[in-house]
Design a protein around this motif. Structure first.
Motif, PDB file in Angstrom:
ATOM      1  N   MET A   1       0.901  -1.200   0.113  1.00 35.08           N
ATOM      2  CA  MET A   1      -0.009  -0.168  -0.033  1.00 35.08           C
ATOM      3  C   MET A   1       0.963   1.249  -0.063  1.00 35.08           C
ATOM      4  O   MET A   1       1.902   1.393   0.869  1.00 35.08           O
ATOM      5  N   ILE A   2       0.453   2.199  -0.769  1.00 35.46           N
ATOM      6  CA  ILE A   2       1.293   3.494  -0.808  1.00 35.46           C
ATOM      7  C   ILE A   2       0.545   4.467   0.180  1.00 35.46           C
ATOM      8  O   ILE A   2      -0.370   4.731   0.004  1.00 35.46           O
ATOM      9  N   VAL A   3       1.416   5.003   0.997  1.00 36.80           N
ATOM     10  CA  VAL A   3       0.809   5.801   1.973  1.00 36.80           C
ATOM     11  C   VAL A   3       1.818   7.337   1.818  1.00 36.80           C
ATOM     12  O   VAL A   3       3.065   7.284   2.224  1.00 36.80           O
ATOM     13  N   ARG A   4       1.318   8.081   1.317  1.00 35.87           N
ATOM     14  CA  ARG A   4       1.873   9.506   1.100  1.00 35.87           C
ATOM     15  C   ARG A   4       1.188  10.543   1.853  1.00 35.87           C
ATOM     16  O   ARG A   4       0.021  10.505   2.250  1.00 35.87           O
ATOM     17  N   PRO A   5       2.108  11.549   2.053  1.00 35.64           N
ATOM     18  CA  PRO A   5       1.536  12.943   2.771  1.00 35.64           C
ATOM     19  C   PRO A   5       0.674  13.510   1.567  1.00 35.64           C
ATOM     20  O   PRO A   5       0.850  13.454   0.485  1.00 35.64           O
ATOM     21  N   GLU A   6      -0.041  14.701   2.223  1.00 36.95           N
ATOM     22  CA  GLU A   6      -0.861  15.323   1.192  1.00 36.95           C
ATOM     23  C   GLU A   6       0.304  16.302   0.410  1.00 36.95           C
ATOM     24  O   GLU A   6       1.366  16.614   0.688  1.00 36.95           O
ATOM     25  N   GLU A 265       2.237  -5.782  -4.504  1.00 32.51           N
ATOM     26  CA  GLU A 265       2.407  -4.821  -5.155  1.00 32.51           C
ATOM     27  C   GLU A 265       1.987  -3.611  -4.675  1.00 32.51           C
ATOM     28  O   GLU A 265       1.585  -3.277  -3.384  1.00 32.51           O
ATOM     29  N   ASP A 266       2.332  -2.441  -5.282  1.00 28.33           N
ATOM     30  CA  ASP A 266       2.091  -0.935  -4.366  1.00 28.33           C
ATOM     31  C   ASP A 266       0.678  -0.781  -4.114  1.00 28.33           C
ATOM     32  O   ASP A 266       0.505  -0.103  -3.130  1.00 28.33           O
ATOM     33  N   ASN A 267      -0.130  -1.284  -4.955  1.00 26.97           N
ATOM     34  CA  ASN A 267      -1.620  -1.059  -4.295  1.00 26.97           C
ATOM     35  C   ASN A 267      -2.321  -2.218  -3.636  1.00 26.97           C
ATOM     36  O   ASN A 267      -3.591  -2.261  -3.688  1.00 26.97           O
ATOM     37  N   PRO A 297       6.270   3.420   6.242  1.00 28.10           N
ATOM     38  CA  PRO A 297       6.504   3.273   5.009  1.00 28.10           C
ATOM     39  C   PRO A 297       7.777   3.523   4.732  1.00 28.10           C
ATOM     40  O   PRO A 297       8.493   4.247   5.258  1.00 28.10           O
ATOM     41  N   GLY A 298       8.482   2.830   3.615  1.00 26.85           N
ATOM     42  CA  GLY A 298       9.813   2.746   3.080  1.00 26.85           C
ATOM     43  C   GLY A 298       9.916   4.217   2.492  1.00 26.85           C
ATOM     44  O   GLY A 298       9.204   5.027   2.023  1.00 26.85           O
ATOM     45  N   LYS A 299      11.039   4.071   1.749  1.00 25.25           N
ATOM     46  CA  LYS A 299      11.763   5.568   0.923  1.00 25.25           C
ATOM     47  C   LYS A 299      10.617   5.692  -0.166  1.00 25.25           C
ATOM     48  O   LYS A 299      10.545   6.831  -0.467  1.00 25.25           O
ATOM     49  N   ASN A 300      10.072   4.652  -0.863  1.00 24.80           N
ATOM     50  CA  ASN A 300       9.239   5.132  -1.896  1.00 24.80           C
ATOM     51  C   ASN A 300       7.525   4.891  -1.334  1.00 24.80           C
ATOM     52  O   ASN A 300       6.705   4.728  -2.047  1.00 24.80           O
ATOM     53  N   TYR A 301       7.350   5.449  -0.084  1.00 29.02           N
ATOM     54  CA  TYR A 301       6.198   5.278   0.606  1.00 29.02           C
ATOM     55  C   TYR A 301       5.092   4.287   0.470  1.00 29.02           C
ATOM     56  O   TYR A 301       3.995   4.224   0.551  1.00 29.02           O
ATOM     57  N   GLN A 302       5.907   2.867   0.546  1.00 29.40           N
ATOM     58  CA  GLN A 302       5.352   1.740   0.437  1.00 29.40           C
ATOM     59  C   GLN A 302       5.291   1.014   1.897  1.00 29.40           C
ATOM     60  O   GLN A 302       6.290   0.851   2.332  1.00 29.40           O
TER      61      GLN A 302
END
Length: 304
Positions: A1-6, A265-267, A297-302
């Protein structure tokens, strides 16, 4: 899962990690090269007297978009149900341990029962991801329990049986009344329902023919599209063709990811992080001194 800030809307336009672009870049490049080749062949193409127009592609594009929407909705429903099931597992695990600790406050075997609960979560995770389980489960199960679990047709279901046997021993000794026993085992029923629900999603993919029809139609549409655009758009054909192809191919690829929500996978669902959260919660409820490090989350927001 991708967890990104706004993010600002302009920044989000150029996001790479978490999108499906890494998977489909080669396909878009091929579509662009095909469009350039069609421009180069335009004089020969028009001399044949064959002229494709955008009219049939407009109708077909609408039909493809509708069916892609249906497929993506079906795949997202699988993803959403899988997330609800793992949320129910977290609720059942916490509730089960709370009832065990309050009804058997002086039992020295509670720590072992907690290890069985943690082993169940990890076992289910690795089963759904088709990973070997022996090395991880060895951290929570005894040698005999590990052999019994690994030899079972459904290892996670066998761990549920071990938990039920642990409760049955307390019931036989009289430290757990019949009423409390039936109340606590209801939590095991909840965990068994989660197991069955995950197995149903895992073993029942979307009908192959349905996915195949859409997959073929999308790619045939994208291959034929430059021939319809080139007469009117000329040098703008590669740009427009790639843009339309990106929309359809990315939706098709995203549906493939969501169809199996338990993958890596990412999603897909962050099953590692969910199991990590369950383990931390259960150990904290037992006042353990050493806790696992919380996954972030890792460096790629995963978040895996």
């Amino acid at each position: 899962m991708i967890v990104r800030p706004e993010q600002h809307w302009l920044t989000r336009l150029f996001v790479w990690h978490g999108s499906v672009l890494p998977k489909i870049t080669s396909r878009l490049v091929m579509n662009c090269l095909l469009s350039i080749a069609v421009i180069w062949m335009l004089p020969w193409y028009t001399s044949l007297g064959i002229k494709l127009t955008v009219a049939p592609f407009s109708i077909l594009g609408v039909a493809i978009a509708i069916f892609l929407g249906f497929r993506n909705n079906a795949c997202f429903a699988r993803y959403s149900e899988a997330r609800l099931l793992w949320g129910q597992l977290m609720i059942a695990s916490r509730s089960l341990l709370r009832e065990v600790k309050t009804t058997l406050p002086d039992d020295d075997g509670v720590a072992h029962f907690i290890r069985l609960q943690i082993a169940f979560a990890h076992c289910l995770r690795m089963t759904l991801r088709r990973k070997p389980q022996g090395e991880v489960l060895a951290n929570y199960l005894s040698g005999q329990e590990l052999r019994t679990v690994l030899n079972a047709h459904s290892p996670a279901n066998r761990i549920l049986l071990l938990m039920a046997e642990w409760l049955g021993e307390r019931r036989a000794k009289g430290t757990l009344s019949d009423i409390l026993f039936h109340s606590i085992t209801q939590r095991l029923h909840d965990m068994s329902a989660v197991l069955s629900g995950c197995e149903r999603i895992f073993t029942t993919p979307l009908p192959f023919a349905y996915s195949l029809i859409l997959h073929r139609t999308v790619y045939l549409f994208c291959i034929m599209l430059p021939f319809a655009l080139v007469v009117d758009l000329h040098f703008m054909t590669p740009f427009v063709s790639v843009l339309i192809s990106y929309t359809f191919i990315s939706l098709d690829t995203l549906a493939e990811e969501l169809e199996d929500p338990f993958g890596e996978e990412d999603n897909d669902l962050p099953l590692d992080a969910i199991c990590n959260a369950i383990e931390i919660d259960l150990l904290q409820m037992n006042d353990a001194d050493v806790l696992p490090h919380k996954m972030t989350p890792g460096k790629n927001y995963q978040l895996t």
